[in-house]
Every structure is written in structure tokens, then in C-alpha cells.
Design a protein around this motif. Sequence first.
Motif, PDB file in Angstrom:
ATOM      1  N   SER A  30     -24.708  64.880 -35.531  1.00  0.00           N
ATOM      2  CA  SER A  30     -25.879  64.067 -35.201  1.00  0.00           C
ATOM      3  C   SER A  30     -26.606  64.562 -33.961  1.00  0.00           C
ATOM      4  O   SER A  30     -27.631  63.995 -33.567  1.00  0.00           O
ATOM      5  N   GLY A  31     -26.080  65.608 -33.335  1.00  0.00           N
ATOM      6  CA  GLY A  31     -26.738  66.165 -32.148  1.00  0.00           C
ATOM      7  C   GLY A  31     -25.779  66.266 -30.975  1.00  0.00           C
ATOM      8  O   GLY A  31     -24.566  66.091 -31.111  1.00  0.00           O
ATOM      9  N   GLU A  32     -26.357  66.546 -29.825  1.00  0.00           N
ATOM     10  CA  GLU A  32     -25.585  66.661 -28.597  1.00  0.00           C
ATOM     11  C   GLU A  32     -25.393  65.268 -27.992  1.00  0.00           C
ATOM     12  O   GLU A  32     -26.375  64.574 -27.721  1.00  0.00           O
ATOM     13  N   VAL A  33     -24.152  64.871 -27.790  1.00  0.00           N
ATOM     14  CA  VAL A  33     -23.846  63.520 -27.320  1.00  0.00           C
ATOM     15  C   VAL A  33     -23.140  63.604 -25.968  1.00  0.00           C
ATOM     16  O   VAL A  33     -22.108  64.271 -25.844  1.00  0.00           O
ATOM     17  N   PRO A  34     -23.671  62.939 -24.945  1.00  0.00           N
ATOM     18  CA  PRO A  34     -22.979  62.942 -23.652  1.00  0.00           C
ATOM     19  C   PRO A  34     -21.689  62.134 -23.721  1.00  0.00           C
ATOM     20  O   PRO A  34     -21.660  61.035 -24.291  1.00  0.00           O
ATOM     21  N   VAL A  86      -9.109  59.475 -21.997  1.00  0.00           N
ATOM     22  CA  VAL A  86     -10.153  58.633 -22.582  1.00  0.00           C
ATOM     23  C   VAL A  86     -11.452  59.416 -22.664  1.00  0.00           C
ATOM     24  O   VAL A  86     -11.864  60.061 -21.696  1.00  0.00           O
ATOM     25  N   VAL A  87     -12.080  59.373 -23.824  1.00  0.00           N
ATOM     26  CA  VAL A  87     -13.380  60.001 -24.046  1.00  0.00           C
ATOM     27  C   VAL A  87     -14.382  58.875 -24.287  1.00  0.00           C
ATOM     28  O   VAL A  87     -14.375  58.238 -25.340  1.00  0.00           O
ATOM     29  N   SER A  88     -15.222  58.603 -23.296  1.00  0.00           N
ATOM     30  CA  SER A  88     -16.218  57.538 -23.402  1.00  0.00           C
ATOM     31  C   SER A  88     -17.519  58.135 -23.930  1.00  0.00           C
ATOM     32  O   SER A  88     -17.949  59.203 -23.492  1.00  0.00           O
ATOM     33  N   VAL A  89     -18.148  57.432 -24.880  1.00  0.00           N
ATOM     34  CA  VAL A  89     -19.276  57.985 -25.629  1.00  0.00           C
ATOM     35  C   VAL A  89     -20.603  57.393 -25.144  1.00  0.00           C
ATOM     36  O   VAL A  89     -20.797  56.185 -25.177  1.00  0.00           O
ATOM     37  N   GLY A  90     -21.517  58.257 -24.737  1.00  0.00           N
ATOM     38  CA  GLY A  90     -22.854  57.834 -24.347  1.00  0.00           C
ATOM     39  C   GLY A  90     -23.796  57.887 -25.539  1.00  0.00           C
ATOM     40  O   GLY A  90     -24.749  58.680 -25.571  1.00  0.00           O
ATOM     41  N   TYR A  91     -23.541  57.036 -26.515  1.00  0.00           N
ATOM     42  CA  TYR A  91     -24.296  57.073 -27.771  1.00  0.00           C
ATOM     43  C   TYR A  91     -25.732  56.586 -27.580  1.00  0.00           C
ATOM     44  O   TYR A  91     -26.059  55.882 -26.614  1.00  0.00           O
ATOM     45  N   ARG A  92     -26.590  56.969 -28.523  1.00  0.00           N
ATOM     46  CA  ARG A  92     -27.996  56.577 -28.469  1.00  0.00           C
ATOM     47  C   ARG A  92     -28.162  55.086 -28.730  1.00  0.00           C
ATOM     48  O   ARG A  92     -27.425  54.503 -29.518  1.00  0.00           O
ATOM     49  N   LEU A  93     -29.133  54.492 -28.053  1.00  0.00           N
ATOM     50  CA  LEU A  93     -29.338  53.052 -28.084  1.00  0.00           C
ATOM     51  C   LEU A  93     -30.596  52.668 -28.855  1.00  0.00           C
ATOM     52  O   LEU A  93     -31.576  53.405 -28.889  1.00  0.00           O
ATOM     53  N   GLN A 124     -23.568  57.098 -35.749  1.00  0.00           N
ATOM     54  CA  GLN A 124     -23.286  58.487 -36.083  1.00  0.00           C
ATOM     55  C   GLN A 124     -22.788  59.254 -34.863  1.00  0.00           C
ATOM     56  O   GLN A 124     -21.896  60.110 -34.972  1.00  0.00           O
ATOM     57  N   ASP A 125     -23.356  58.949 -33.686  1.00  0.00           N
ATOM     58  CA  ASP A 125     -22.884  59.587 -32.459  1.00  0.00           C
ATOM     59  C   ASP A 125     -21.410  59.276 -32.225  1.00  0.00           C
ATOM     60  O   ASP A 125     -20.617  60.163 -31.880  1.00  0.00           O
ATOM     61  N   CYS A 126     -21.046  57.995 -32.393  1.00  0.00           N
ATOM     62  CA  CYS A 126     -19.662  57.592 -32.150  1.00  0.00           C
ATOM     63  C   CYS A 126     -18.702  58.282 -33.120  1.00  0.00           C
ATOM     64  O   CYS A 126     -17.661  58.829 -32.709  1.00  0.00           O
ATOM     65  N   TYR A 127     -19.043  58.271 -34.384  1.00  0.00           N
ATOM     66  CA  TYR A 127     -18.177  58.911 -35.374  1.00  0.00           C
ATOM     67  C   TYR A 127     -18.114  60.417 -35.121  1.00  0.00           C
ATOM     68  O   TYR A 127     -17.039  61.035 -35.198  1.00  0.00           O
ATOM     69  N   GLY A 128     -19.262  61.007 -34.788  1.00  0.00           N
ATOM     70  CA  GLY A 128     -19.289  62.434 -34.521  1.00  0.00           C
ATOM     71  C   GLY A 128     -18.398  62.822 -33.364  1.00  0.00           C
ATOM     72  O   GLY A 128     -17.726  63.874 -33.399  1.00  0.00           O
TER      73      GLY A 128
END
Length: 307
Positions: free
Chosen positions: A56-60, A106-113, A124-128
Motif C-alpha cells: 500500500s506504500g511507504e508506511v512510517p 513493538v512495531v507501532s504503525v503510523g497508518y494513514r488517517l 491496508q497500511d496496518c496489514y501491510g
Amino acid sequence: MTIHPEIAKILATLPALDGSPLDPQAMRAGEAAQVPPPEDRLPLHAVEDVTASTPSGEVPVRIYTPVEADSYGLLVYFHGGAFFLGSLDTHDHVARSLAEETGHKVVSVGYRLAPEAAFPAGLQDCYGVVRWAAEQGESLKWDGKDLAVAGDSSGGGFVAAVAAMAKDDGFDGITHQILFYPSLDLDFDVDRYASLRENAEGYGLETAGLKPFNAFYLESGADPADPLVSPIKREDLSGLPPALVVTAEHDPLRDEGELYGQRLAEAGVDATVSRYSGANHGFVANFSWIPEFHRVFRETAEFLDRR
């Protein structure tokens, strides 16, 4: 049990809902202003911001290493915020406590809002990132055993949806799912669950606020009838990872979380439901400094250890 007195003190200072439109940018700025500086945060062996390359792209992402070790279990964390609030910074303290108590990386996900990113971008960011973490096992020093997903509120809804996506994809790497007072049903008919009426007012998150707070997500294309939006609507829950569902006594969302845990168990999933008396929605993020509620991190560690 009545609401915890320390929570009651804070609730008494909150302004009442006035029906005015919500301003995502202003609310995010308000949250950001409350984030403590790095030097005041729980120290860990290492905290590193990196970018995960996903379909889904580059995810911080922010990676928390509790201690120096040869290998670690992994826990991928999705912050809450009604799909339009929250960030790596606002929930940094939750991720740090999870790392410290569980010993997992722990890997914390900066997913799109929402509303800037339409459904299903954040999901999709989270699953990716979960798939990315499994693929990066060597660099993350993953022990190849635990790959847990955890989240609070809307992030808990993402946990349930991600676990379902993984099962449907044939990806069996997720070993545990941990849902803190999850948002699992975006159909806000107040007669669906007793807790929507029982805890309708006076406990921070109010039933009347559910629709406006989730409107940004729903108006971005999220359909409440879709099991990826309302995971409790998934018909077949069999074969999902063992689950810890944490609920709060004084939370409008309490009953949907507890029903989900019950349905998981009925489907043959090893599921534990743990209700925190005297707590309200958001207590893990907002009130874990209270000893009675900080134990949620120890309970999470025990859940990971015994499975």
C-alpha cells in the motif's frame, strides 16, 4: 463499581458536546500539544523511526526494543483515535509500556488517517506492516515464534480486521490478537447493545458522539455492513488467532467487545475477555498511570507468555 475517582476528576473538567462540527486538524494539534518531550518518556534500550515498504506504500513505523537480546517476539501495534486521530507520538507511551512489560519488540504503525485517506487505506497500511514485519524477521531479530497484533479502540477494530485478512489470505503468521476496548460495530443503533444506553453519558466517550467521531471514516467509503469495517459482522470466526479482549466497565463499546470475545470462543478460538471495573473507554491510553489499570500491560504479557 463506580468510575475510578481519579478518572472522575478528569471527566469533571471536560466540556460537554455542543454539536459543533469536528475539526480534525485542530483536534490533532490539540493532541500533539499534550505529547511529553522524549526525555520525559519511559526509557527503553532503543526507539527507532523507520519506513516500512508495503504493497500500500511507504508506511512510517516506530520500533521499540525493550532490552538488548539475541531475539524477540514481535508485537505490531495499531493506535486508536476513531480512524482520524492518533499518531505514533500520541500513543508512544502505550507502545513503550507494551514493550517494557512484554519483552517483545513493538512495531507501532503510523497508518494513514481519514478523511484525507479513504477507506481502506489505513487498514491496508496496518496489514501491510504485519506482513513486512514477518518478512523483516532477520533484521528485527524476530524469534520466529510470537507475531502478535494489538490495538486500542479503532485500532482494536483494525486488529480484528487484520487477523481476518491474514486468515483469508492464507497467512498464518499471526499468533495472538489483543484488542483493548475495541470498536467492532460501526452500526450505532443504540438498541444493539445495553452498554450504549447504560454508559451513554458522563464517561468521556458518549454514545451521542460515536456517529460524528466516526463520520470521517464512514464518509471516506467505509461501509458499516462490511466485516472489515465492523468485524463483529464476520460470520465465520473460526481459525482466528488466540485473542485477549479487554473491555471497560463504563464504556459504550463494552458489550460489542464482550460479544466478540464470546463469539470467538463459540467458534473454537482461544479467547479471553477481561473487563476492567471502574474504567472508561480509553483507559489504556489515558489512565494507565493508575496502578489498577497499568496491570493491563502485565495481563497482556501473561497472555503472550501462556500461549
